[in-house]
Design a protein around this motif. Sequence first.
Motif, mmCIF file in Angstrom:
data_model
loop_
_atom_site.group_PDB
_atom_site.id
_atom_site.type_symbol
_atom_site.label_atom_id
_atom_site.label_comp_id
_atom_site.label_asym_id
_atom_site.label_seq_id
_atom_site.Cartn_x
_atom_site.Cartn_y
_atom_site.Cartn_z
ATOM 1 N N ARG A 1 46.823 37.720 25.014
ATOM 2 C CA ARG A 1 46.702 37.115 23.694
ATOM 3 C C ARG A 1 45.226 36.928 23.374
ATOM 4 O O ARG A 1 44.421 36.715 24.280
ATOM 5 C CB ARG A 1 47.411 35.752 23.653
ATOM 6 N N PRO A 2 44.829 36.996 22.112
ATOM 7 C CA PRO A 2 43.438 36.732 21.751
ATOM 8 C C PRO A 2 42.951 35.421 22.357
ATOM 9 O O PRO A 2 43.649 34.408 22.289
ATOM 10 C CB PRO A 2 43.497 36.668 20.224
ATOM 11 N N GLY A 3 41.766 35.460 22.927
ATOM 12 C CA GLY A 3 41.229 34.311 23.654
ATOM 13 C C GLY A 3 41.253 34.537 25.150
ATOM 14 O O GLY A 3 40.524 33.884 25.900
ATOM 15 N N ASP A 4 42.098 35.476 25.629
ATOM 16 C CA ASP A 4 42.135 35.816 27.049
ATOM 17 C C ASP A 4 40.937 36.701 27.391
ATOM 18 O O ASP A 4 40.337 37.325 26.519
ATOM 19 C CB ASP A 4 43.429 36.562 27.398
ATOM 20 N N ASP A 5 40.626 36.742 28.678
ATOM 21 C CA ASP A 5 39.528 37.582 29.162
ATOM 22 C C ASP A 5 40.129 38.816 29.821
ATOM 23 O O ASP A 5 40.708 38.733 30.905
ATOM 24 C CB ASP A 5 38.665 36.805 30.153
ATOM 25 N N LEU A 6 39.968 39.954 29.179
ATOM 26 C CA LEU A 6 40.553 41.199 29.673
ATOM 27 C C LEU A 6 39.937 41.621 31.002
ATOM 28 O O LEU A 6 40.536 42.376 31.755
ATOM 29 C CB LEU A 6 40.342 42.296 28.628
ATOM 30 N N PHE A 7 38.735 41.118 31.282
ATOM 31 C CA PHE A 7 38.034 41.520 32.498
ATOM 32 C C PHE A 7 38.465 40.690 33.710
ATOM 33 O O PHE A 7 38.225 41.082 34.844
ATOM 34 C CB PHE A 7 36.518 41.374 32.307
ATOM 35 N N GLU A 8 39.058 39.548 33.453
ATOM 36 C CA GLU A 8 39.368 38.647 34.550
ATOM 37 C C GLU A 8 40.805 38.751 35.026
ATOM 38 O O GLU A 8 41.097 38.632 36.204
ATOM 39 C CB GLU A 8 39.088 37.196 34.118
ATOM 40 N N ASN A 9 41.722 38.913 34.129
ATOM 41 C CA ASN A 9 43.122 38.901 34.530
ATOM 42 C C ASN A 9 43.939 39.756 33.580
ATOM 43 O O ASN A 9 43.440 40.318 32.626
ATOM 44 C CB ASN A 9 43.654 37.463 34.546
ATOM 45 N N GLY A 10 45.208 39.826 33.872
ATOM 46 C CA GLY A 10 46.107 40.622 33.054
ATOM 47 C C GLY A 10 46.921 41.557 33.921
ATOM 48 O O GLY A 10 46.675 41.717 35.114
#
Length: 684
Positions: free
Chosen positions: A343-352
């Motif tokens: 979701r917007p606000g998440d960090d794509l580089f850290e988790n997912g």
Amino acid sequence: MLAFTWIESGLVAMLLVAAGLVVFLSVAADSSSDGKPVRSGRSWLAIFGWIGLVGVVAAAAASHRDPVTVRSAKAKWPEVRPHDRYVGSDTCRSCHPGQHQSWHDSWHRTMTQDATAENVIAPFDGRTLGPSNAQVKVYRDGDTFMMDLNIAPFAAGQGASPIRESFPVVLATGMHHEQQYWLKTQDDMPQLLPAPYSYLATTGQWIPRQASFLQPPDEYPFPLTKPGTWHETCIKCHATGGRLNASQIDRERQGFGAIDPTVMELGISCEACHGPGGDHVDANKNPLNRYANHLRGSDDTIINPAKLDHMRTSSICGSCHSIRMFKDFDQFTQYVKEGFEFRPGDDLFENGMEDLVQCSTPNLTEKFKKRLTNPDMQLDNWFWSDGMVRVSGRELTGMSQAPCFQNGEMSCLSCHQMHREHDDPRDPKQWANDQLAIDMHSDQACLQCHEDMRSEKVIAAHTKHAPGSAGSQCMNCHMSYTVTGLMKAIRSHMIDTPSVQTTLETGRPNACNQCHMDKSLAWTAGHLRDWYGYAVPDLDPQQKNLSLMADMAVRGNAGARAIAAWTLGWNQAQATSGKRWTVPFLTQLLRDPYDVVRFSAYRSLKTVPGFEEFQFEFMAETLTRDASADEALQRWETIVQQQDTAVDTDTPSAVLWKQDGAFDRQAFDELLQQRDDTPMQLLE
């Protein structure tokens, strides 16, 4: 900015006028006989009553906001089904009409639309497309757009007797460069069939769908692909809040079944960037909350990408504009059952649930290194051999490897804007082309941070080119056109510096030779040595003497030829290197087996004097194309004889022109015999 809906505004206006009239009459009635006002208890009561009425009206109006509106689905799949507090862009419009309008003007909105008369740009006028053994008829049945086609290759295999069926077009993808179509095959089959023909908006013509991508040429008839591409792939980024809702998982075969695709909204809408808006809508029904948020300058119930750090801001764009892979089958299973968790606000580089694939040092981990060398992973379809991304639509993958991002705070919003400013002098369509902020197509984009380069004296010393010239422009050297997509070359978002050594190792053209397209690698290596102290690498005779761009056009693989075909028509390169000498190379590229190469070569050829009106059909049959290429070459030879101005370069031998002014056809043909015909596919 706080705002009432038009219904609220109307109610408030009417009731305030009525209340004001009551107050006026009351005060007038309290006036004394000598005309001096007398404030009686009745008039004070009227004033307090008016103030109270204003509050009641405002609260009542706020509590009667439009209910959440949901777009009705014309097609059964994907069904529009609200979930996870999504509310839809229509709901946003009531309070944010300006932002809604600029989003509506953008091409993000049109990434997927219902196939209605308003949205379909291609002529479905009963014409027949394709060769006789694979004809496709496009027509309308009332308000429905239809395609009648031979499904035998899909239903019974290649060579089977024709089986013709008509399918309704239910979805349209894109509107800017090209529009692709999706066919509904059966009422009980929740997967769409990609239409075999697309409409090229830039030239106004129907083309086979495969022709817009760089991939090995197929023989007619064009095979249909299996249904399901839109739901399995496109739903992730060409819709908002997409879900497959798969209920059957096959772990042994690493697959899934029994899908029930749903979206919150077709296209890339407000909540794709701001997150689900349900909490925001609920919280702001109360006008006191709206004014409090306005005064505070923030609202915790919705994401404002411009107020996030550069990693999280860029993650929003990168959730689509990047190359990612599921970490494992469990993560993939979660996706097909429940949709993306990002979701917007998440960090794509850290988790997912996915890895952001980065294949260049220092980001080349052992995990990706294995993938890069595994032919099944097809990473060479996305990356140059040193890990620089080479296909369009993956900008975060490139930008995230740039020092400006890793060591600075550069984000997508450093240059791009998702909402057009109210005082932007550009036409909305011009703004929507790249959604760049004002002046961000110029050096100003870099000067935001590199303030020390603003001086003309400094920039001249740095670039060794005259200020204002093409060679002094930041992007021409550090963001050259090495990305392929949308049937052209596009600027790389991985900011780097020109290097002959890198060109030798990867085959990617350096910025110097892409502008000085009539010069050899040796010429570039010498200048980089003299100007910046770079070591001159070992070069073979052709690399020393032959123009890099001419070499790419003749001997290169399909990816190199595609870039060369576009570069030979780039106006800034032509201004630097001339254009008349390019004709023999472009006419050869008109014969290229790859559709995209022929398309770019034709567009470049039309920029050369004498060929502005030349006609060439890049999707015609081979004999027809070759005849047109012959005609172009004959026209060129006539021009040369009549005008005696064949060569407009100071290094004619580097582009195969002899001292006597004749083109060295023999040398050209010898090079052509060395062309790299390795099958190649780039995954845009």
